[in-house]
Design a protein around this motif. Structure first.
Motif, mmCIF file in Angstrom:
data_model
loop_
_atom_site.group_PDB
_atom_site.id
_atom_site.type_symbol
_atom_site.label_atom_id
_atom_site.label_comp_id
_atom_site.label_asym_id
_atom_site.label_seq_id
_atom_site.Cartn_x
_atom_site.Cartn_y
_atom_site.Cartn_z
ATOM 1 N N VAL A 107 0.842 -1.186 0.000
ATOM 2 C CA VAL A 107 0.000 0.000 0.000
ATOM 3 C C VAL A 107 0.884 1.244 0.000
ATOM 4 N N ILE A 112 3.221 1.475 -5.783
ATOM 5 C CA ILE A 112 2.058 1.411 -6.654
ATOM 6 C C ILE A 112 2.235 2.392 -7.810
ATOM 7 N N ARG A 163 -5.067 1.722 0.014
ATOM 8 C CA ARG A 163 -5.522 0.443 -0.543
ATOM 9 C C ARG A 163 -6.303 0.679 -1.827
ATOM 10 N N ALA A 202 -4.024 0.759 -4.746
ATOM 11 C CA ALA A 202 -3.674 -0.572 -5.216
ATOM 12 C C ALA A 202 -4.808 -1.139 -6.066
#
Lengths: 342, 648, 208
Positions: free
Chosen positions: B45, B50, B130, B133
């Protein structure tokens, strides 16, 4: 057009050879009628102003970076401007913005003037043509207050020079767009809606239009020719177009007509004066007098016509016309018959 | 102490943190550290991790889209070419446009923002990590679906804007246009989610002291862009959903025979589609502001004017959409309004251009590759903007609409206005992402090949359009005379390909052997340069408070440090919207696999609903389950949170 | 575990975050802004669906075309149920802000009961629309608007169920109360969205 303008056109033309006249003219920078003419004038103004602005802005940038002192990423940055005003820069930027707004206002004004000029094309005595867009051919119906004078054709229009033409635009399947660069801007043909396009050709010639809205497989091969000719010649053509197809004069052409009526041809195509009255495909009553077949796909010659009939998918894959396996003698007769449909 | 460390650094050499064993990372960075190995990669995360994969994926789609373009240019290089037939060509140009607009241009700007914005505002992670992601996986799966369809010869073939009725149930045969419409759903969910995250990060996670007038210009552009996305993307979502409904269950939104309208599609699509080009263009302008400031060694002139211009552009962008429809029979008076609006929007952009020129004129120029790409931006974008003014005039537009003139215009503004700054941004931030500098010499070759190749490829298209060549044709006859310019254009296209290849070589080589960058190789002013290259998990140890707009340049620009934030569980400081005064702490999530699992469930739902409406009913059950799993707190975490809890 | 010494660590501490609260209610919280973002997106989608409805209307000769307008009874009943549901909703919100766990549990359960009621009535609404989604463009627009709102009803109730269950477990911490408060805000949005949609679907064809 004045000399300088002509020279400019030649310069541009020299960069890329213009189409041979035989293939039809298609250059927005060579207007052949008032609509395209008004747009051309606007284009010249916009081109001039935009080129000037480009030179000034890019010039300012390049001169600025060339003149500026060299720096070093290791040296401290100059943060003086955070605490103090930069009046000279503010004035320069402000002036530049002011000039930009003024120029835009001028360009907007010119646009409005051009819009008005386009809307004021006199339409008295206009020729009315209804154009229906199909995947991937053009259906044209010449309107007339006398119903018996209405006639249909496909993929090629004739219009009289100097007389306004009012096109009524509809589409039978998907969105198409009709565009003759030399004559006028384009207009979309939208299913469920009726649009109009007014134009006038002031010079005789062959003008090439092409569908200008992606309409599927053969969007690339959906050409619409316009032949602009003197009024008398046009009237001759129109009178001839109203006439039905002549009956076949010899054995071969009779055989050809038989082949036409007995195969699937008559299911989609119409030939006025015969029992063939299909509405799904181009009207063939005067097919032999057209420049091309398949809406600009192939030249209108006997061998091309034969190849087209045998398998249109070779030249125009995805077209709605299926292949027709005909024995050679039948094919020859059919072609001979179609060639009589002048 | 505000001087930058020189490239071959004498200062602390940044360590590539991912090579440290997971145990050590956990020791140093507590809850910020990822789990080890492949699972760690899937469950991260960390916005940087990411963001990096997002950037790489979007760039991969850029290359794929470019390959499709190369194929198209190969076909168009000669008249009557038999290389590619109409079916494949139509799929190629549709997938090229769809890839570039939905899988490259918008996502890469968001991806760069996901990486850079939290660092630039001094935050330790992006808000709702999150979701970042999840947004990435959704985006990736959508893109894979599109290319699978293309490879299987069921790729969409109705153009990247998929007009009805061509894309409708009657003429859009098979599932092709459904794959297109569902790709929209994937990418729009991804885009909307990231936009909310960026807005919340920018509003509420800024370093203390970063009041509105101290927010970096790139952050302003991402804020305006994110707001635009929130109000524009729903239009294409509703449109593509309506299209799928027409095709799958027989609704009649776009069917004129039953009261629908083919133009309704165009209105909905372009209401999104016009702002969309600004989602792409505005971040590019943010890159320009950043790079101009750093390489002119002075704050950008006209900060307030630029911010107001960005906001004005954001609003005006919603008032232009009918200029894509001038050739239809919408009322003429309405068209004039859109002409005016399309011209007016040039003014805020012009304002920014003049401010940048003023900055460069009075700066001390450091000539590095990022700045070269910015000069390329000026030369190309200004030309594209001016052809845009031409297109805004209805009478002229009616000649050049849907011709190669428009193809030229859109590439001048998108490549000039966004891709050139993006490459500049790559060269600029690569040292921050990896700890090493990209090679300068290869960079110059990259730039010149791209600049020359681009102009050779696209300038002739202006002429071709005026000479009657429409868009989206798979071939043309020799007697049209379009052959020579098309050949030249194709040669330019291959030059562009070469330059991109050079860029890839530069990246591959420099990642292993580039000069060590150190913390701040460019002597830049914003907070991302206040931490290591690459930044550690948790970004700032300790987090910082600022007292100036250029914190690394000004005396006292860094006000001090922020103490009292835990690393385990990982905590951020939430500050107020206007004045960035501290309000409360917040515990952030630790690595978890749920976003990936939820993305897989969502993908099954989306792809299933291409084939049957029941997929929406049955498919929503696994989605619901995965979302519940995502949010359900573990006992462990709850206990940890209670230990550091302070009630308001 | 000690974080490493990194650049600027030697600067004086100007802020000590330790005594600050570890979560917040209302516009101070991140989740509030996230929920607001969701509301903006969904609100825009509703607005667009409404615009589509009116656009189709503008091109029709009669409205509704060829069919009767939707019958009033179930839609109006739902209007009432939704409006009344704001009472337990507001109660839940205030209980959450007082950290009253029992109050939150009762409130959430009450909201869910209302939710079951309005979803049930929504199902009945669908049966008295006098048109199908594939009858004509009008029907398509009606189903789009009503369908969009129904999805929101369902997700809102589902959210609330998950939250309610959570409130009965031992996984409760302070920020859960903030979640309950945000949930209430979303509930208000779903109710508020119904007002214009009800007017468009049920009243406009009769009055305009």
């Amino acid at each position: 057009m004045n000399r300088a303008h002509r020279a400019a056109c030649c310069a541009v033309g020299a960069l890329a050879p213009a189409a041979a006249a035989a293939a039809g003219m298609h250059d927005a920078l060579q207007p052949a009628g008032p609509q395209a003419g008004h747009v051309h004038a606007l284009w010249l103004l916009l081109l001039g102003v935009c080129t000037l602005v480009y030179i000034l802005v890019v010039g300012a940038l390049l001169i600025g970076v060339a003149r500026a002192r060299r720096g070093d990423e290791r040296a401290p940055a100059d943060v003086a401007s955070l605490a103090q005003d930069e009046p000279r820069l503010r004035q320069s930027v402000g002036a530049a913005i002011g000039i930009s707004i003024a120029l835009l206002a001028v360009l907007f004004g010119a646009t409005v003037v051009t819009d008005r000029a386009l809307a004021r094309l006199p339409l008295d005595g206009a020729l009315h043509i209804k154009l229906t867009g199909h995947q991937w051919w053009w259906e044209a119906s010449y309107d007339d207050p006398m119903v018996s004078n209405i006639f249909s054709t496909a993929n090629e229009l004739h219009i009289p020079v100097g007389r306004p033409v009012l096109l009524t635009l509809e589409a039978s399947d998907v969105i198409h767009s009709v565009w003759f660069p030399d004559l006028a801007g384009k207009k979309d043909l939208i299913p469920g809606r009726t649009a109009t396009l007014a134009l006038r050709a002031d010079q005789p010639g062959l003008y090439r239009g092409q569908c200008a809205e992606f309409c599927g497989y053969q969007h690339a091969k959906m050409v619409l020719y316009v032949v602009a000719e003197p009024a008398a010649q046009y009237e001759q053509w129109a009178a001839h177009s109203r006439a039905s197809a002549p009956p076949p004069a010899n054995d071969e052409t009779r055989r050809g007509q038989q082949v036409f009526m007995q195969s699937t041809c008559a299911m989609c195509h119409a030939i006025s004066g015969t029992i063939a009255n299909g509405q799904q495909a181009p009207d063939l009553t005067h097919v032999a007098s057209r420049q091309t077949i398949g809406a600009g796909t192939l030249p209108n010659t006997p061998s091309a016509l034969a190849a087209w009939i045998i398998d249109p998918q070779l030249a125009k894959p995805g077209a709605n016309m299926p292949p027709n396996g005909l024995p050679p003698a039948d094919l020859q007769a059919l072609v001979a018959y179609l060639r009589t449909l002048q | 102490m505000t001087a930058a460390s020189p490239p071959a650094a004498a200062g602390p050499v940044s360590r590539p943190h991912r090579r440290e064993p997971a145990f050590e990372l956990r020791q140093r960075y507590g809850g910020w550290a990822d789990k080890p190995g492949f699972l760690g990669a899937l469950s991260t995360v960390d916005h940087k991790r990411i963001g990096r994969r997002f950037i790489v994926s979007a760039f991969a789609f850029f290359v794929l889209g470019g390959i499709l373009a190369a194929l198209m240019r190969l076909q168009l290089a000669r008249p009557d070419s038999a290389l590619i037939g109409p079916d494949l060509y139509n799929q190629l140009f549709t997938t090229h446009g769809t890839t570039m607009m939905f899988l490259f241009a918008v996502p890469i700007m968001q991806a760069m923002a996901v990486y850079i914005v939290p660092l630039m505002v001094g935050a330790r992670n992006i808000a709702f990590p999150r979701l970042a992601a999840y947004a990435y996986w959704i985006y990736l799966f959508g893109g894979v679906m599109l290319y699978a369809a293309l490879v299987l010869d069921v790729g969409p073939d109705a153009g990247w804007f998929s007009y009805t009725p061509l894309a409708g149930p009657e003429y859009g045969v098979g599932k092709r246009s459904d794959f297109w419409a569902q790709l929209i759903t994937f990418t729009e969910v991804s885009g909307l989610v990231v936009s909310v995250q960026l807005i919340v990060t920018i509003f509420k996670l800024r370093a203390p002291g970063m009041v509105l007038t101290r927010i970096p210009l790139l952050v302003w552009t991402m804020l305006v862009t994110s707001f635009m996305i929130i109000f524009a993307m729903p239009a294409v979502m509703v449109a593509s959903t309506s299209l799928i409904l027409d095709r799958l269950v027989g609704t009649h939104f776009f069917n004129p025979a039953e009261g629908g309208d083919a133009l309704l599609w165009q209105h909905l699509f372009w209401f999104f589609g016009h702002p969309e080009v600004y989602f792409i263009f505005l971040p590019g302008l943010g890159f320009v502001s950043t790079i101009v400031g750093t390489f002119a060694r002075r704050p950008v002139f006209g900060y307030v004017a630029i911010v107001l211009s960005l906001i004005a552009t954001g609003f005006f962008a919603f008032g232009l959409w009918v200029h894509h429809m001038f050739a239809t029979n919408v009322p003429e008076l309405g068209k004039s309004f859109f002409t005016a609006a399309s011209m007016v929007i040039a003014i805020p952009t012009a304002t920014q251009i003049f401010c940048w020129i003023a900055t460069l004129w009075t700066g001390r120029i450091v000539w590095r590759t990022p700045l070269l790409f910015i000069v390329g931006f000026f030369l190309i974008l200004v030309l594209g903007g001016l052809t845009g003014i031409m297109l805004a005039a209805v009478p002229l537009d009616l000649q050049i609409h849907d011709t190669f003139f428009v193809v030229a215009h859109l590439h001048y503004v998108l490549i000039g206005g966004a891709v050139f700054p993006l490459f500049g941004a790559f060269y600029y931030w690569f040292p921050k992402f990896t700890g090493r500098l990209l090679d300068e010499r290869l960079g110059r070759w990259n730039f010149w090949l791209f600049f020359i190749g681009f102009n050779v490829a696209f300038f002739p298209m202006h002429i071709l359009g005026l000479q009657g060549m429409p868009r989206r044709i798979y071939t043309y006859a020799a007697d049209t005379g379009w052959g020579p310019l098309n050949l030249i254009s194709s040669l330019g296209a291959f030059t562009i390909a070469l330059s991109v290849l050079l860029f890839i070589v530069n990246v591959a080589w420099s990642a292993k052997r580039g000069l060590q960058a150190g913390r701040d190789p460019w002597g830049a002013s914003t907070l991302e340069w206040a931490t290591d290259s690459p930044p550690p998990p948790g970004n700032f140890h300790p987090p910082l408070a600022v007292a100036g707009r250029e914190p690394l340049w000004e005396e006292g620009g860094i006000a001090g440090r922020v103490d009292g934030l835990h690393d385990d569980p990982p905590e951020l400081l939430v500050t107020s919207l206007l004045d960035a005064t501290p309000q409360h702490r917040i515990v952030f999530p630790t690595p978890t696999i749920w976003p990936l699992v939820a993305a897989i469930a969502t993908t099954v739902l989306f792809i299933g609903s291409i084939f049957t409406p029941w997929a929406i009913v049955w498919g929503s059950i696994p989605v619901a389950i995965t979302l519940i799993g995502w949010f359900w707190p573990s006992k462990d975490e709850t206990l940890k949170h209670r230990k550091v809890e302070v009630k308001p | 575990m000690t974080a490493p010494v990194t650049p600027f660590a030697d600067r004086p501490a100007v802020i000590d975050a330790a005594p600050l609260p570890s979560f917040a209610f209302g516009h101070k919280s991140l989740m509030w802004w996230g929920t607001l973002g969701m509301m903006a997106i969904e609100g825009m989608a509703f607005a667009l669906a409404a615009v589509m409805y009116f656009y189709i209307w503008s091109r029709a000769r009669a409205w509704p075309p060829d069919v009767l307008p939707p019958e009033l009874r179930w839609g109006s009943l739902n209007l009432l149920i939704l409006l009344v549901s704001t009472i337990p909703n507001e109660y839940t919100k205030r209980a959450a802000e007082r950290f009253d766990l029992r109050g939150v549990r009762i409130g959430l359960v009450a909201c869910i009961l209302f939710g079951i009621a309005f979803i049930g009535v929504r199902a009945l609404e669908f049966t008295t629309l006098n048109v199908y989604w594939d009858t004509n463009a009008y029907g398509s627009a009606v189903y789009l608007l009503l369908g969009l709102h129904t999805v929101h009803l369902v997700t809102d109730v589902a959210d609330s169920v998950v939250l309610a269950v959570l409130m009965f477990t031992d996984r409760i911490e302070g920020s859960r109360f903030a979640d309950a408060s945000e949930n209430a805000m979303y509930w208000y949005f779903v109710v508020a969205a119904w007002l214009p949609i009800y007017a468009i679907l049920y009243l406009a064809p009769r009055w305009m």
